[in-house]
Design a protein around this motif. Structure first.
Motif, PDB file in Angstrom:
ATOM      1  N   VAL A   1     -59.148 121.675 -28.351  1.00  0.00           N
ATOM      2  CA  VAL A   1     -59.387 123.274 -28.483  1.00  0.00           C
ATOM      3  C   VAL A   1     -58.484 123.808 -29.560  1.00  0.00           C
ATOM      4  N   GLN A   2     -57.395 123.346 -29.780  1.00  0.00           N
ATOM      5  CA  GLN A   2     -56.473 123.911 -30.656  1.00  0.00           C
ATOM      6  C   GLN A   2     -57.096 123.838 -32.203  1.00  0.00           C
ATOM      7  N   ALA A   3     -57.806 122.342 -32.357  1.00  0.00           N
ATOM      8  CA  ALA A   3     -58.266 122.203 -33.792  1.00  0.00           C
ATOM      9  C   ALA A   3     -59.633 123.112 -33.848  1.00  0.00           C
ATOM     10  N   VAL A   4     -60.383 123.382 -32.766  1.00  0.00           N
ATOM     11  CA  VAL A   4     -61.552 124.316 -33.033  1.00  0.00           C
ATOM     12  C   VAL A   4     -60.850 125.801 -33.416  1.00  0.00           C
ATOM     13  N   ASN A   5     -59.959 126.309 -32.848  1.00  0.00           N
ATOM     14  CA  ASN A   5     -59.451 127.497 -33.030  1.00  0.00           C
ATOM     15  C   ASN A   5     -58.961 127.680 -34.309  1.00  0.00           C
ATOM     16  N   LYS A   6     -58.538 126.777 -35.017  1.00  0.00           N
ATOM     17  CA  LYS A   6     -57.906 126.969 -36.367  1.00  0.00           C
ATOM     18  C   LYS A   6     -59.383 126.844 -37.223  1.00  0.00           C
ATOM     19  N   LEU A   7     -60.345 126.095 -36.814  1.00  0.00           N
ATOM     20  CA  LEU A   7     -61.667 126.191 -37.577  1.00  0.00           C
ATOM     21  C   LEU A   7     -62.161 127.526 -37.763  1.00  0.00           C
TER      22      LEU A   7
END
Length: 214
Positions: free
Chosen positions: A200-206
């Protein structure tokens, strides 16, 4: 009393033996293994199962950070304390991003090393004051989301975009014709580069990065 099982990854035989003596002098500690190369550590640690590893960074074959990352992917509960001569920010943050739980310089005293082993085993993050100051200072210079995602390799970006589109790891493996373990390895690398702990955090950064381009 349960003994904390400690292993050493260090190519300098004299320093390795010195560390063994320090460990064996500590109450509740036992040194169960020593490894002179990264390859030896990667092969044997999953079998030997130490609880804490003292890790040199400058090894003849692999970097200590790379070994740490591989071990944490296989054994998430293992604790690694880096013990090195390097005190520059690049080495410090590379080691911490790889999963190291502590960072000491080799001039640390025997009591400091013993305290670090006990602290990291309890879930702490032992560091010398000099290292801690550099870590704290880094929080005043956070990377933007766009700068972070720009560090990703093309394949890593491709996998992250598939994650963002709702694909599960197995579906990503099938779509890209790679193994499931390879997908997991790429995700581990993505999390390190983006300084995140979850999908979730990785997708948010993307998404944050993408929004900055419009």
């Amino acid at each position: 009393m349960n003994m904390i099982k400690v292993a050493i990854v260090e190519d300098d035989s004299r320093f390795r033996q010195s560390l063994r003596r320090v460990i064996e002098s500590g109450p509740g500690l036992t040194c169960i293994a020593e490894y002179a190369t990264g390859a030896e550590a990667i092969e044997r640690i999953p079998r030997d199962r130490p609880e804490v590893v003292l890790m040199d960074l400058n090894l003849p074959d692999f970097s200590g950070a790379e070994i740490t990352a591989r071990l944490k992917a296989l054994l998430p509960d293992i604790s690694v304390v880096v013990l090195t001569v390097y005190n520059d920010a690049e080495h410090i943050f590379k080691a911490l991003r790889s999963g190291a739980g502590g960072y000491l310089l080799k001039q640390a005293t025997a009591s400091e090393i013993l305290a670090a082993i006990a602290e990291v085993h309890r879930g702490g993050a032992p560091m010398t004051s000099e290292i801690a100051r550099k870590v704290i200072a880094a929080f005043h210079q956070p990377k933007s989301a766009s700068a972070a995602t720009e560090t990703l390799a093309p394949r890593e970006k491709e996998i992250l975009e598939l994650v963002a589109n709702g694909y599960a790891n197995k579906e990503i493996a099938d779509k890209l014709a790679i193994t499931l373990s390879t997908v997991c390895w790429y995700l581990h690398e993505i999390y390190k580069k983006l300084h995140v702990q979850s999908r979730v955090q990785a997708v948010n950064k993307l998404r944050q990065s993408s929004s900055r381009h419009f």
